[in-house]
Scaffold this motif. Structure first.
Motif: not given
Length: 391
Positions: A15-16, A66-68
């Motif tokens: 995640d970011s 990852s989509k996040t």
């Protein structure tokens, strides 16, 4: 076994927020080791799946699928000039970063090229380099794993981590060897090439020469050049390998036949009816039409490879190759890094505007190669080794 740094359990970044924290923690490092895992079997551009990064205290696995996660958050790390980014065989990794971000990381160091400069042989693999520097065997059994599948297995994670953790310990050993041998400047000149975005452009000219080698008609050669450029742009746009879109043989056949209708285009081997009748077929016919409108004086000259005047002396080429091997033994540098077979042939033909006659290559081999060709140097054998004697 030489000691190498033990790292804690790798930290998975998906995640970011975690990526931002990782970058902040790494901005204090003098160097980081990096690698990527990707798949490319059915795409033009590599599909980035994983980025491995090791600093002095932690190793990270960044999930690029990852989509996040916003991978652009890596920018401060990639563009920080005070932090050396260490890769092994960096070209494909750097190509991925260039396509993904539109820029190349700065302050890069490729241990494969550095190892060639340091005398570890031609294009030494990661496992062989680690065994040489750390006396440790690296398991490469997951080299061809499918990195796009999630979740990653424990074995995949261990493999991915090993690509940067052992490198973290090997880099300072290799760097110190280069420093003591006064060869850091040699490596720096090679890194300049890898740091040039133009180095990663599609090899259009090379493809044209390869496919056009047997074409003796200037108009067909012009058409082939246009077709190759069009195929490259189309393959990039739809993201499929160039040969999956249209094969080399079909391009050559089109360029030779120069069909001017859909019906005649359909008859080309490898071209089906849907292609010929669709937008791609129309594009091909427009290229052919444009080619036919070129005036004769503007057509390219066919490639000629078997010109007797341009054929070097086989004996001289052999002598130059022997000299290259001998000089590389003396300097303990990989022969392939110094000169290619084509370089040797051009030297024998009298070409002097070559890279081999600049920088460290000129010192290692270039200047003596000229003297050998001009009869100012001879090769002798003394105590079972080759010696070079000025005439």
């Amino acid at each position: 076994m030489k000691s190498f740094k033990e790292f804690p359990v790798p930290q998975l970044i998906s995640d970011s927020h975690s990526l931002r924290q990782m970058v902040d923690s790494l901005l204090v490092e003098n160097y980081v080791t990096m690698d990527t895992e990707f798949v490319r079997e059915s795409t033009y551009w590599p599909e980035l799946c994983l980025i491995q990064i090791a600093g002095s205290h932690q190793v990270y696995l960044v999930d690029a699928l990852s989509k996040t996660i916003d991978l652009s958050l890596l920018t401060p790390l990639l563009l920080e000039p005070k932090i050396v980014k260490v890769f092994h065989a960096a070209q494909q990794d750097l190509e991925i970063f260039l396509h993904l971000f539109g820029f190349l990381p700065v302050s890069i160091f490729d241990t494969q090229i550095a190892a060639m400069v340091a005398g570890f042989g031609n294009q030494i693999g990661y496992d062989s380099l680690i065994e040489s520097l750390l006396n440790h065997k690296v398991d490469k059994s997951y080299r061809f794993s499918d990195w796009s599948i999630r979740p990653l297995t424990k074995a995949q994670q261990d493999y991915a981590v090993a690509d940067v953790t052992y490198l973290w310990s090997a880099f300072p050993i290799l760097y110190e060897k280069l420093r003591l041998d006064n060869r850091l400047s040699w490596v720096a000149s090679e890194m300049e090439l890898l740091s040039n975005p133009d180095f990663y452009l599609p090899p259009i000219e090379k493809i044209c020469k390869k496919l056009g080698a047997k074409i003796r008609n200037g108009r067909s050669l012009a058409c082939l050049s246009y077709l190759i450029q069009w195929r490259e742009e189309k393959a990039q746009k739809v993201n499929i390998p160039r040969h999956h879109f249209i094969r080399d043989e079909s391009l050559i056949a089109i360029a030779v036949a120069l069909p001017d209708t859909v019906k005649t285009l359909e008859k080309i081997r490898g071209i089906n009816r849907d292609f010929a009748n669709g937008q791609d077929g129309q594009s091909v016919l427009e290229i052919i039409k444009k080619t036919k409108e070129i005036d004769s004086e503007s057509l390219p000259t066919p490639f000629i490879y078997k010109n007797p005047v341009e054929k070097p002396s086989e004996a001289l080429v052999s002598l130059l190759k022997v000299m290259l091997l001998a000089k590389c033994e003396i300097y303990k540098v990989a022969p392939k890094l110094v000169a290619s077979s084509k370089d040797i042939e051009k030297i024998a033909l009298g070409y002097r505007d070559l890279e081999i006659f600049t920088g460290w290559r000129h010192e290692v081999f270039g200047k003596d190669a000229i003297d050998l060709c001009e009869g100012k140097l001879m090769i002798s054998v003394q105590d079972k080794t080759l010696k070079f004697v000025k005439v």
